[in-house]
Structures are given as C-alpha cells and as structure tokens.
Scaffold this motif. Structure first.
Motif, PDB file in Angstrom:
ATOM      1  N   ALA A  48       0.826  -1.209   0.000  1.00 35.17           N
ATOM      2  CA  ALA A  48       0.000   0.000   0.000  1.00 35.17           C
ATOM      3  C   ALA A  48       0.858   1.257   0.000  1.00 35.17           C
ATOM      4  O   ALA A  48       0.574   2.223  -0.729  1.00 35.17           O
ATOM      5  N   LEU A  49       1.918   1.247   0.796  1.00 34.99           N
ATOM      6  CA  LEU A  49       2.806   2.409   0.835  1.00 34.99           C
ATOM      7  C   LEU A  49       3.485   2.635  -0.505  1.00 34.99           C
ATOM      8  O   LEU A  49       3.608   3.767  -0.981  1.00 34.99           O
ATOM      9  N   LEU A  50       3.932   1.552  -1.138  1.00 37.16           N
ATOM     10  CA  LEU A  50       4.605   1.683  -2.425  1.00 37.16           C
ATOM     11  C   LEU A  50       3.637   2.082  -3.527  1.00 37.16           C
ATOM     12  O   LEU A  50       3.978   2.844  -4.423  1.00 37.16           O
ATOM     13  N   SER A  51       2.428   1.550  -3.472  1.00 35.35           N
ATOM     14  CA  SER A  51       1.428   1.906  -4.476  1.00 35.35           C
ATOM     15  C   SER A  51       1.136   3.402  -4.431  1.00 35.35           C
ATOM     16  O   SER A  51       1.080   4.075  -5.474  1.00 35.35           O
ATOM     17  N   GLN A  52       0.972   3.920  -3.233  1.00 35.68           N
ATOM     18  CA  GLN A  52       0.714   5.343  -3.078  1.00 35.68           C
ATOM     19  C   GLN A  52       1.916   6.155  -3.556  1.00 35.68           C
ATOM     20  O   GLN A  52       1.756   7.167  -4.242  1.00 35.68           O
ATOM     21  N   ALA A  53       3.104   5.704  -3.199  1.00 37.49           N
ATOM     22  CA  ALA A  53       4.310   6.423  -3.607  1.00 37.49           C
ATOM     23  C   ALA A  53       4.470   6.430  -5.121  1.00 37.49           C
ATOM     24  O   ALA A  53       4.869   7.436  -5.716  1.00 37.49           O
ATOM     25  N   THR A  54       4.155   5.300  -5.760  1.00 35.36           N
ATOM     26  CA  THR A  54       4.270   5.214  -7.215  1.00 35.36           C
ATOM     27  C   THR A  54       3.335   6.199  -7.898  1.00 35.36           C
ATOM     28  O   THR A  54       3.731   6.938  -8.808  1.00 35.36           O
ATOM     29  N   ASP A  55       2.089   6.229  -7.470  1.00 34.34           N
ATOM     30  CA  ASP A  55       1.107   7.130  -8.083  1.00 34.34           C
ATOM     31  C   ASP A  55       1.499   8.588  -7.879  1.00 34.34           C
ATOM     32  O   ASP A  55       1.412   9.409  -8.805  1.00 34.34           O
ATOM     33  N   GLU A  56       1.921   8.913  -6.677  1.00 30.55           N
ATOM     34  CA  GLU A  56       2.293  10.301  -6.392  1.00 30.55           C
ATOM     35  C   GLU A  56       3.506  10.717  -7.214  1.00 30.55           C
ATOM     36  O   GLU A  56       3.559  11.836  -7.738  1.00 30.55           O
ATOM     37  N   SER A  57       4.483   9.833  -7.341  1.00 31.21           N
ATOM     38  CA  SER A  57       5.708  10.181  -8.057  1.00 31.21           C
ATOM     39  C   SER A  57       5.459  10.343  -9.553  1.00 31.21           C
ATOM     40  O   SER A  57       5.948  11.290 -10.177  1.00 31.21           O
ATOM     41  N   ALA A  58       4.710   9.419 -10.148  1.00 25.30           N
ATOM     42  CA  ALA A  58       4.413   9.508 -11.572  1.00 25.30           C
ATOM     43  C   ALA A  58       3.619  10.769 -11.888  1.00 25.30           C
ATOM     44  O   ALA A  58       3.867  11.456 -12.884  1.00 25.30           O
ATOM     45  N   ALA A 100       8.518  -6.163  -7.541  1.00 23.85           N
ATOM     46  CA  ALA A 100       8.202  -5.502  -8.812  1.00 23.85           C
ATOM     47  C   ALA A 100       7.782  -4.051  -8.591  1.00 23.85           C
ATOM     48  O   ALA A 100       8.189  -3.151  -9.332  1.00 23.85           O
ATOM     49  N   ARG A 101       6.980  -3.811  -7.561  1.00 23.60           N
ATOM     50  CA  ARG A 101       6.545  -2.436  -7.303  1.00 23.60           C
ATOM     51  C   ARG A 101       7.723  -1.583  -6.819  1.00 23.60           C
ATOM     52  O   ARG A 101       7.837  -0.414  -7.173  1.00 23.60           O
ATOM     53  N   ALA A 102       8.606  -2.170  -6.028  1.00 22.66           N
ATOM     54  CA  ALA A 102       9.788  -1.435  -5.581  1.00 22.66           C
ATOM     55  C   ALA A 102      10.658  -1.050  -6.778  1.00 22.66           C
ATOM     56  O   ALA A 102      11.196   0.056  -6.840  1.00 22.66           O
ATOM     57  N   ASP A 103      10.773  -1.965  -7.743  1.00 21.40           N
ATOM     58  CA  ASP A 103      11.549  -1.668  -8.955  1.00 21.40           C
ATOM     59  C   ASP A 103      10.930  -0.508  -9.719  1.00 21.40           C
ATOM     60  O   ASP A 103      11.627   0.317 -10.308  1.00 21.40           O
ATOM     61  N   ARG A 104       9.607  -0.453  -9.736  1.00 19.13           N
ATOM     62  CA  ARG A 104       8.935   0.608 -10.479  1.00 19.13           C
ATOM     63  C   ARG A 104       9.188   1.972  -9.836  1.00 19.13           C
ATOM     64  O   ARG A 104       9.432   2.960 -10.526  1.00 19.13           O
ATOM     65  N   VAL A 105       9.126   2.048  -8.524  1.00 17.68           N
ATOM     66  CA  VAL A 105       9.418   3.300  -7.845  1.00 17.68           C
ATOM     67  C   VAL A 105      10.862   3.714  -8.102  1.00 17.68           C
ATOM     68  O   VAL A 105      11.160   4.877  -8.353  1.00 17.68           O
ATOM     69  N   ALA A 106      11.794   2.752  -8.049  1.00 12.77           N
ATOM     70  CA  ALA A 106      13.194   3.050  -8.337  1.00 12.77           C
ATOM     71  C   ALA A 106      13.344   3.599  -9.755  1.00 12.77           C
ATOM     72  O   ALA A 106      14.138   4.509 -10.001  1.00 12.77           O
ATOM     73  N   LEU A 148      13.807  18.150  -7.629  1.00 18.08           N
ATOM     74  CA  LEU A 148      12.818  17.343  -6.921  1.00 18.08           C
ATOM     75  C   LEU A 148      13.460  16.304  -5.992  1.00 18.08           C
ATOM     76  O   LEU A 148      12.765  15.435  -5.466  1.00 18.08           O
ATOM     77  N   ASP A 149      14.775  16.384  -5.818  1.00 18.48           N
ATOM     78  CA  ASP A 149      15.472  15.390  -4.995  1.00 18.48           C
ATOM     79  C   ASP A 149      14.844  15.187  -3.620  1.00 18.48           C
ATOM     80  O   ASP A 149      14.642  14.041  -3.195  1.00 18.48           O
ATOM     81  N   PRO A 150      14.505  16.259  -2.888  1.00 20.77           N
ATOM     82  CA  PRO A 150      13.926  16.033  -1.552  1.00 20.77           C
ATOM     83  C   PRO A 150      12.639  15.223  -1.586  1.00 20.77           C
ATOM     84  O   PRO A 150      12.393  14.389  -0.711  1.00 20.77           O
ATOM     85  N   GLN A 151      11.814  15.459  -2.607  1.00 22.30           N
ATOM     86  CA  GLN A 151      10.549  14.737  -2.705  1.00 22.30           C
ATOM     87  C   GLN A 151      10.746  13.299  -3.163  1.00 22.30           C
ATOM     88  O   GLN A 151      10.047  12.394  -2.706  1.00 22.30           O
ATOM     89  N   LEU A 152      11.694  13.104  -4.073  1.00 19.39           N
ATOM     90  CA  LEU A 152      11.872  11.775  -4.643  1.00 19.39           C
ATOM     91  C   LEU A 152      12.744  10.871  -3.786  1.00 19.39           C
ATOM     92  O   LEU A 152      12.456   9.677  -3.645  1.00 19.39           O
ATOM     93  N   PHE A 153      13.788  11.427  -3.212  1.00 23.96           N
ATOM     94  CA  PHE A 153      14.704  10.584  -2.452  1.00 23.96           C
ATOM     95  C   PHE A 153      14.055   9.993  -1.202  1.00 23.96           C
ATOM     96  O   PHE A 153      14.497   8.966  -0.692  1.00 23.96           O
ATOM     97  N   ARG A 154      12.998  10.654  -0.689  1.00 22.39           N
ATOM     98  CA  ARG A 154      12.312  10.086   0.469  1.00 22.39           C
ATOM     99  C   ARG A 154      11.639   8.761   0.118  1.00 22.39           C
ATOM    100  O   ARG A 154      11.346   7.953   0.993  1.00 22.39           O
ATOM    101  N   LEU A 155      11.421   8.551  -1.204  1.00 18.10           N
ATOM    102  CA  LEU A 155      10.769   7.312  -1.626  1.00 18.10           C
ATOM    103  C   LEU A 155      11.693   6.105  -1.485  1.00 18.10           C
ATOM    104  O   LEU A 155      11.215   4.972  -1.422  1.00 18.10           O
ATOM    105  N   TRP A 156      13.015   6.340  -1.462  1.00 13.02           N
ATOM    106  CA  TRP A 156      13.925   5.206  -1.305  1.00 13.02           C
ATOM    107  C   TRP A 156      13.637   4.452  -0.018  1.00 13.02           C
ATOM    108  O   TRP A 156      13.837   3.243   0.057  1.00 13.02           O
ATOM    109  N   ARG A 157      13.175   5.153   1.007  1.00 12.19           N
ATOM    110  CA  ARG A 157      12.841   4.498   2.277  1.00 12.19           C
ATOM    111  C   ARG A 157      11.733   3.465   2.062  1.00 12.19           C
ATOM    112  O   ARG A 157      11.776   2.366   2.607  1.00 12.19           O
TER     113      ARG A 157
END
Length: 207
Positions: free
Chosen positions: A103-113, A158-164, A179-188
């Motif tokens: 769920a966390l990764l799904s939300q992160a993927t949508d927000e990042s894209a 697979a979802r982690a790969d997509r966020v990466a 956008l580094d501050p917004q995107l790099f937080r997704l690595w967590r």
C-alpha cells in the motif's frame, strides 16, 4: 560456520535470515556505533542478519541468541563477505506486512508519476515520462527469482523496482535535481518493501 551456528534455530521466532538496507536518514537496523553498523553504512548493498544459537562453535557459551552480520563488498573478483558477531540487542524491525508495504509503495508510485507529469517534462531526452519509467522498470525486473518465491513477495519486488525507475527517470535521465527532496524520500519505501518481501518469503519457506 553459519550452518553450525544456526543448527538449533527455532523458526517460531521469525525468519532465520533478515535483510538490512539503509540510506540517507535511514541507518541500518544494527546497534549504533558497532563495527557491523559502520560496515553496513559504508556500502550501498546492505547486510544480512543471521540469528545464531549460543552453542555455535565460535559463539561461546553465553545463553540466548547472538547474531552474525554478513556485510558484502564488491571487488574485482566478485563479492567478498565480512562476518561480524553481534551480542548486543538489535533494534526491533518494522515487520511490515506485505499488504502494508504494498500500500505504501502503491501510493508512492502514483504520487511520483503524477509529480513527474505535473512538472511538464516533455523534452527530446524524455518525450514520454511514463514510457521511460516502464522501460526502466523492465530493466530493474528480477526474472531470476526462484519459482518458489511467493507471489506477494514477487509483487512487492516488482513495485519497488517501479518506484526506483521513477526516481531514476527524473534524477538521471532528465537530470533535474530540483525534486530530490521529494523523490529521495521514496527510497525508504523501496527499501522497506524489499525487506518485507524477503521476510515474507523466508517465513513462507520455513512453513
């Protein structure tokens, strides 16, 4: 050494092996200031924690569990491993369920894209951000997973790969670091999902 040190393992205590990943602002889940923690923080590959019984040949006679910390290092000849014995209590892991991590990764993927598209990235270098993300996700894909890996773990990977891939699209392919501050937080979230996927797979294997 590892086989002997884990011969009396009790699987009811959780996975015998645990994956440890860390990054900026996210230190490895190891005792602060320990040699193992320093070694794991100094590489980009993380570490593996092995829960060892106290009666292993090299582990002495102390009661309770000790841990072996395996830290990899890439060399010209391949991967070298350093092994550290840890007697201090380890920080409690997050133990995210596959559903929570997904769920966390799904939300992160949508927000990042959406973030990439909202910034209007349409250049000759990246004419289609979503297509680039998809291409990179294919590159990151892990076709070498054993067939016995549970589907819930494979989905997390697979979802982690997509966020990466999304992060790389903006920072490396587009070359925009605003956008580094917004995107790099997704690595967590990426790290947490990969750890959760490994935990779930190992628990499934132990059943």
């Amino acid at each position: 050494m590892i086989r002997e040190a884990t011969a009396e393992d009790d699987s009811s205590e959780g996975p015998l092996l645990r994956l440890i990943l860390s990054g900026p602002g996210d230190p490895p889940a190891l005792p602060a200031g320990s040699t193992a923690s320093f070694a794991a923080s100094s590489n980009s590959q993380g570490a593996i924690i092995v829960r060892a019984n106290a009666t292993g040949a090299s582990l002495g006679d102390m009661g309770g569990h000790r841990h072996l910390i395996l830290v990899p290092e890439s060399t010209e000849r391949g991967t070298d491993w350093s092994i550290f014995e840890e007697t201090q209590s380890l920080p409690a892991p997050a133990w995210l369920s596959p559903g929570d991590a997904d769920a966390l990764l799904s939300q992160a993927t949508d927000e990042s894209a959406s973030l990439i598209e909202s910034m209007g990235y349409k250049t000759d270098k990246i004419p289609n951000p979503r297509l680039t993300v998809g291409t990179l996700a294919d590159f990151y894909d892990t076709p070498g997973l054993p067939s016995s890996v549970p589907s819930r773990s494979a989905k997390l990977f697979a979802r982690a790969d997509r966020v990466a891939a999304i992060i790389e699209t903006v920072t490396d392919r587009i070359g925009d670091h605003s956008l580094d501050p917004q995107l790099f937080r997704l690595w967590r979230h990426v790290r947490a999902a990969r750890i959760a996927g490994v935990d779930y797979a190992l628990m499934d294997f132990a059943r």
